[in-house]
Scaffold this motif. Structure first.
Motif, PDB file in Angstrom:
ATOM      1  N   CYS A  80      53.398   8.419 -37.591  1.00  0.00           N
ATOM      2  CA  CYS A  80      54.053   7.214 -38.087  1.00  0.00           C
ATOM      3  C   CYS A  80      53.048   6.067 -38.120  1.00  0.00           C
ATOM      4  CB  CYS A  80      55.262   6.848 -37.211  1.00  0.00           C
ATOM      5  SG  CYS A  80      54.847   6.335 -35.533  1.00  0.00           S
ATOM      6  N   GLU A  81      53.488   4.915 -38.593  1.00  0.00           N
ATOM      7  CA  GLU A  81      52.614   3.760 -38.718  1.00  0.00           C
ATOM      8  C   GLU A  81      52.397   3.085 -37.365  1.00  0.00           C
ATOM      9  OE1 GLU A  81      51.059   2.822 -41.460  1.00  0.00           O
ATOM     10  OE2 GLU A  81      51.961   4.465 -42.613  1.00  0.00           O
ATOM     11  N   LEU A  82      51.229   2.510 -37.189  1.00  0.00           N
ATOM     12  CA  LEU A  82      50.958   1.709 -36.005  1.00  0.00           C
ATOM     13  C   LEU A  82      51.946   0.536 -35.957  1.00  0.00           C
ATOM     14  CD1 LEU A  82      48.963   1.250 -33.601  1.00  0.00           C
ATOM     15  CD2 LEU A  82      47.675  -0.247 -35.146  1.00  0.00           C
ATOM     16  N   ASN A  83      52.526   0.312 -34.783  1.00  0.00           N
ATOM     17  CA  ASN A  83      53.503  -0.770 -34.556  1.00  0.00           C
ATOM     18  C   ASN A  83      54.870  -0.500 -35.167  1.00  0.00           C
ATOM     19  OD1 ASN A  83      51.698  -2.415 -33.050  1.00  0.00           O
ATOM     20  ND2 ASN A  83      50.801  -3.187 -34.969  1.00  0.00           N
ATOM     21  N   GLU A  84      55.082   0.703 -35.695  1.00  0.00           N
ATOM     22  CA  GLU A  84      56.422   1.048 -36.175  1.00  0.00           C
ATOM     23  C   GLU A  84      57.404   0.998 -35.002  1.00  0.00           C
ATOM     24  OE1 GLU A  84      58.670   5.015 -37.866  1.00  0.00           O
ATOM     25  OE2 GLU A  84      56.697   4.523 -38.702  1.00  0.00           O
ATOM     26  N   ALA A  85      58.637   0.541 -35.270  1.00  0.00           N
ATOM     27  CA  ALA A  85      59.640   0.404 -34.211  1.00  0.00           C
ATOM     28  C   ALA A  85      60.053   1.776 -33.678  1.00  0.00           C
ATOM     29  CB  ALA A  85      60.861  -0.339 -34.736  1.00  0.00           C
ATOM     30  N   LEU A  86      59.982   1.938 -32.362  1.00  0.00           N
ATOM     31  CA  LEU A  86      60.371   3.179 -31.699  1.00  0.00           C
ATOM     32  C   LEU A  86      61.387   2.875 -30.598  1.00  0.00           C
ATOM     33  CD1 LEU A  86      56.879   4.885 -31.118  1.00  0.00           C
ATOM     34  CD2 LEU A  86      58.458   5.238 -33.044  1.00  0.00           C
ATOM     35  N   LEU A  87      62.188   3.880 -30.294  1.00  0.00           N
ATOM     36  CA  LEU A  87      63.073   3.820 -29.139  1.00  0.00           C
ATOM     37  C   LEU A  87      62.417   4.614 -28.017  1.00  0.00           C
ATOM     38  CD1 LEU A  87      65.784   3.190 -27.699  1.00  0.00           C
ATOM     39  CD2 LEU A  87      66.640   5.358 -28.650  1.00  0.00           C
ATOM     40  N   GLN A  88      62.186   3.968 -26.880  1.00  0.00           N
ATOM     41  CA  GLN A  88      61.617   4.657 -25.718  1.00  0.00           C
ATOM     42  C   GLN A  88      62.746   4.973 -24.734  1.00  0.00           C
ATOM     43  OE1 GLN A  88      59.473   2.625 -22.380  1.00  0.00           O
ATOM     44  NE2 GLN A  88      57.684   3.674 -23.231  1.00  0.00           N
ATOM     45  N   VAL A  89      62.819   6.230 -24.311  1.00  0.00           N
ATOM     46  CA  VAL A  89      63.814   6.669 -23.332  1.00  0.00           C
ATOM     47  C   VAL A  89      63.060   7.189 -22.109  1.00  0.00           C
ATOM     48  CG1 VAL A  89      65.795   8.154 -22.883  1.00  0.00           C
ATOM     49  CG2 VAL A  89      65.388   7.321 -25.202  1.00  0.00           C
ATOM     50  N   VAL A  90      63.244   6.505 -20.992  1.00  0.00           N
ATOM     51  CA  VAL A  90      62.552   6.860 -19.752  1.00  0.00           C
ATOM     52  C   VAL A  90      63.572   7.412 -18.766  1.00  0.00           C
ATOM     53  CG1 VAL A  90      61.148   5.997 -17.834  1.00  0.00           C
ATOM     54  CG2 VAL A  90      60.856   5.044 -20.126  1.00  0.00           C
ATOM     55  N   ARG A  91      63.248   8.555 -18.157  1.00  0.00           N
ATOM     56  CA  ARG A  91      64.195   9.180 -17.225  1.00  0.00           C
ATOM     57  C   ARG A  91      63.496   9.643 -15.960  1.00  0.00           C
ATOM     58  NH1 ARG A  91      66.278  14.075 -19.955  1.00  0.00           N
ATOM     59  NH2 ARG A  91      64.337  13.985 -21.107  1.00  0.00           N
ATOM     60  N   LEU A  92      64.187   9.487 -14.854  1.00  0.00           N
ATOM     61  CA  LEU A  92      63.761  10.066 -13.590  1.00  0.00           C
ATOM     62  C   LEU A  92      64.823  11.065 -13.176  1.00  0.00           C
ATOM     63  CD1 LEU A  92      61.959  10.223 -11.066  1.00  0.00           C
ATOM     64  CD2 LEU A  92      63.354   8.379 -10.083  1.00  0.00           C
ATOM     65  N   ALA A  93      64.422  12.324 -12.983  1.00  0.00           N
ATOM     66  CA  ALA A  93      65.356  13.366 -12.564  1.00  0.00           C
ATOM     67  C   ALA A  93      65.087  13.734 -11.112  1.00  0.00           C
ATOM     68  CB  ALA A  93      65.212  14.601 -13.450  1.00  0.00           C
ATOM     69  N   LYS A  94      66.172  13.892 -10.356  1.00  0.00           N
ATOM     70  CA  LYS A  94      66.074  14.281  -8.949  1.00  0.00           C
ATOM     71  C   LYS A  94      66.799  15.600  -8.728  1.00  0.00           C
ATOM     72  CE  LYS A  94      65.807   9.526  -7.157  1.00  0.00           C
ATOM     73  NZ  LYS A  94      66.379   8.556  -6.196  1.00  0.00           N
ATOM     74  N   ASP A  95      66.464  16.280  -7.629  1.00  0.00           N
ATOM     75  CA  ASP A  95      67.219  17.472  -7.269  1.00  0.00           C
ATOM     76  C   ASP A  95      68.465  17.044  -6.503  1.00  0.00           C
ATOM     77  OD1 ASP A  95      66.462  16.942  -4.623  1.00  0.00           O
ATOM     78  OD2 ASP A  95      64.812  18.388  -4.661  1.00  0.00           O
ATOM     79  N   TYR A  96      69.269  18.015  -6.063  1.00  0.00           N
ATOM     80  CA  TYR A  96      70.532  17.673  -5.420  1.00  0.00           C
ATOM     81  C   TYR A  96      70.365  17.265  -3.966  1.00  0.00           C
ATOM     82  CZ  TYR A  96      73.331  18.597  -9.470  1.00  0.00           C
ATOM     83  OH  TYR A  96      73.887  18.493 -10.716  1.00  0.00           O
ATOM     84  N   GLU A  97      69.118  17.240  -3.497  1.00  0.00           N
ATOM     85  CA  GLU A  97      68.812  16.661  -2.195  1.00  0.00           C
ATOM     86  C   GLU A  97      68.323  15.227  -2.347  1.00  0.00           C
ATOM     87  OE1 GLU A  97      69.440  18.194   0.642  1.00  0.00           O
ATOM     88  OE2 GLU A  97      70.177  19.943  -0.457  1.00  0.00           O
TER      89      GLU A  97
END
Length: 241
Positions: free
Chosen positions: A198-215
């Motif tokens: 894509c083009e430099l500076n094109e609008a993007l959606l950033q999705v950041v996630r932290l996943a944990k275990d059940y402990e």
């Protein structure tokens, strides 16, 4: 059922149910026996079983269908359970994933702190393309501690169609849940522009996630960048509301 005097009875039932899921006694989207049957199996009251199941539903291991029963929640990841809706009239589409590679890197100070590791600890860096209706719409980078997931097999990841969470569960017995999801609008950097074509500076959606275990231990940090000019991402929480 094993008697554990250091834990409340309902938490013992929670451990037994989790162990049964891990052993494959009840599989993804399969209904558990009734609360009465589980009470007889574990030698506890129906009320204790209900309290244990309520806690497991709250943690995301199980889900309920009103008037039908309690089921085992799947381990498909957040992006895979989402949908993409076309901005020019196309209907909702399910994303598909293309594995780009899996390499070993070393954690910088920030990642080490997020994942509870020492600086310089070995990490697996897994990248995959996100495609919708054959079109490249995003790229995701996932980072896992090498110590917790030794000898990751790229061929195995491909067998599971890039579903790293499924691999963590099936091959390492680690079930992950998203503890934190953040969204941010941002311009494409040179790195994202190159990877997404894509083009430099094109609008993007950033999705950041932290996943944990059940402990409650951090296990995977992931960042996705998605193009927004043709497709809108609908997260699974919105679809299930």
């Amino acid at each position: 059922m094993r008697k554990l005097t250091v834990q409340p009875l309902y938490r013992q039932v929670m451990r037994e149910v989790l162990a049964s899921v891990e052993a494959g006694t009840w599989r993804e989207d399969e209904a558990l026996p009734s609360e009465i049957e589980l009470g007889e199996r574990f030698g506890v009251s129906q009320g204790t079983v209900r309290k244990a199941l309520d806690a497991l539903v709250a943690e995301g291991l199980l889900y309920r269908r009103q008037g039908v029963g309690t089921f085992v929640e799947g381990v498909n990841d957040f992006l895979a359970r989402g949908r993409f809706t076309g901005l020019t009239g196309e209907g909702a589409e399910v994303p598909k994933f293309e594995l780009l590679g899996c390499v070993k890197i070393h954690a910088g100070e920030q990642l080490a702190e997020i994942l509870g590791l020492r600086r310089g600890a070995a990490l697996w860096q897994i990248r995959r393309h996100v495609r919708v209706a054959g079109e490249l719409v995003g790229i995701e980078e996932m980072l896992l501690p090498e110590a917790g997931f030794p000898e990751l097999d790229v061929r195995r990841i491909r067998e599971l169609r890039g579903d790293v969470r499924e691999l963590c569960w099936r091959d390492f017995g680690v079930r992950l849940k998203d503890a934190e999801v953040r969204y941010k609008a941002m311009p494409a950097s040179q790195a994202e522009a190159r990877l997404l074509h894509c083009e430099l500076n094109e609008a993007l959606l950033q999705v950041v996630r932290l996943a944990k275990d059940y402990e409650g231990r951090p296990q995977m940090w992931s960042v996705a960048w998605m193009k927004t000019e043709r497709w809108a991402f609908e997260p699974p929480t919105l679809l299930q509301a």
